[in-house]
Design a protein around this motif. Structure first.
Motif, PDB file in Angstrom:
ATOM      1  N   UNK A  77      45.676  35.026  44.443  1.00  0.00           N
ATOM      2  CA  UNK A  77      46.232  36.370  44.582  1.00  0.00           C
ATOM      3  C   UNK A  77      46.916  36.823  43.306  1.00  0.00           C
ATOM      4  N   UNK A  78      47.644  35.924  42.670  1.00  0.00           N
ATOM      5  CA  UNK A  78      48.308  36.263  41.418  1.00  0.00           C
ATOM      6  C   UNK A  78      47.324  36.599  40.321  1.00  0.00           C
ATOM      7  N   UNK A  79      46.228  35.872  40.274  1.00  0.00           N
ATOM      8  CA  UNK A  79      45.196  36.156  39.272  1.00  0.00           C
ATOM      9  C   UNK A  79      44.574  37.519  39.514  1.00  0.00           C
ATOM     10  N   UNK A  80      44.346  37.863  40.774  1.00  0.00           N
ATOM     11  CA  UNK A  80      43.741  39.151  41.103  1.00  0.00           C
ATOM     12  C   UNK A  80      44.669  40.294  40.701  1.00  0.00           C
ATOM     13  N   UNK A  81      45.943  40.158  40.958  1.00  0.00           N
ATOM     14  CA  UNK A  81      46.909  41.206  40.626  1.00  0.00           C
ATOM     15  C   UNK A  81      47.052  41.327  39.115  1.00  0.00           C
ATOM     16  N   UNK A  82      47.084  40.189  38.413  1.00  0.00           N
ATOM     17  CA  UNK A  82      47.338  40.230  36.977  1.00  0.00           C
ATOM     18  C   UNK A  82      46.153  40.764  36.175  1.00  0.00           C
ATOM     19  N   UNK A  83      44.987  40.922  36.786  1.00  0.00           N
ATOM     20  CA  UNK A  83      43.844  41.512  36.083  1.00  0.00           C
ATOM     21  C   UNK A  83      44.090  42.984  35.771  1.00  0.00           C
ATOM     22  N   UNK A  84      44.908  43.628  36.572  1.00  0.00           N
ATOM     23  CA  UNK A  84      45.207  45.045  36.379  1.00  0.00           C
ATOM     24  C   UNK A  84      46.441  45.154  35.479  1.00  0.00           C
ATOM     25  N   UNK A  85      46.211  45.318  34.178  1.00  0.00           N
ATOM     26  CA  UNK A  85      47.300  45.302  33.209  1.00  0.00           C
ATOM     27  C   UNK A  85      48.277  46.465  33.423  1.00  0.00           C
ATOM     28  N   UNK A  86      47.768  47.613  33.800  1.00  0.00           N
ATOM     29  CA  UNK A  86      48.649  48.760  34.029  1.00  0.00           C
ATOM     30  C   UNK A  86      49.595  48.484  35.192  1.00  0.00           C
TER      31      UNK A  86
ATOM     32  N   UNK B 116      47.750  26.466  50.390  1.00  0.00           N
ATOM     33  CA  UNK B 116      48.613  27.637  50.243  1.00  0.00           C
ATOM     34  C   UNK B 116      48.866  27.923  48.765  1.00  0.00           C
ATOM     35  N   UNK B 117      49.048  26.887  47.956  1.00  0.00           N
ATOM     36  CA  UNK B 117      49.268  27.058  46.524  1.00  0.00           C
ATOM     37  C   UNK B 117      48.053  27.716  45.869  1.00  0.00           C
ATOM     38  N   UNK B 118      46.857  27.246  46.235  1.00  0.00           N
ATOM     39  CA  UNK B 118      45.626  27.813  45.666  1.00  0.00           C
ATOM     40  C   UNK B 118      45.474  29.279  46.066  1.00  0.00           C
TER      41      UNK B 118
END
Length: 112
Positions: A68-77, A61-63
């Motif tokens: 998911x956090x990495x995927x969201x944070x790729x979009x800087x805007x 679950x942690x992974x």
């Protein structure tokens, strides 16, 4: 022998591609939400009884959350928008608390 293109049936039977319409819902998607939930629940119960159901352990679950956090944070805007909304929310909450405090002080002055 006529083909489906010649008699016009070919495009009518497709799922509305190019016509601007969404395809008609069929099967599971056409059922109401409660009925879908009931069927899905029975499937989950059966999988658990059979022993084939997947259960997340805490590491898995942690992974998944990290991914998911990495995927969201790729979009800087998008991240900037989230931060802005959080700042605005916090600022408005602080302003509301200050206004309530001042209103409380004013009411106390009137009674004396």
């Amino acid at each position: 022998m006529a083909t489906s293109k010649e008699n016009g049936k070919g495009s009518a039977q497709k799922s509305g591609a190019g016509s601007g319409q969404a395809p008609a819902k069929r099967g599971f998607a056409a059922m109401d939400q409660n009925q879908q939930r009931e069927i899905a629940s029975k499937g989950g119960q059966a999988a658990h009884q059979k022993g084939t159901a997947h259960e997340f352990d805490s590491e898995e679950a942690r992974r998944a959350g990290q991914k998911g956090g990495e995927a969201v944070s790729r979009n800087r805007a998008h991240m900037a928008d989230i931060g802005r909304k959080g700042g605005e929310s916090r600022q408005s909450a602080q302003r509301a608390a200050a206004a309530a405090k001042q209103a409380g002080n004013r009411q106390g002055e009137k009674e004396s």
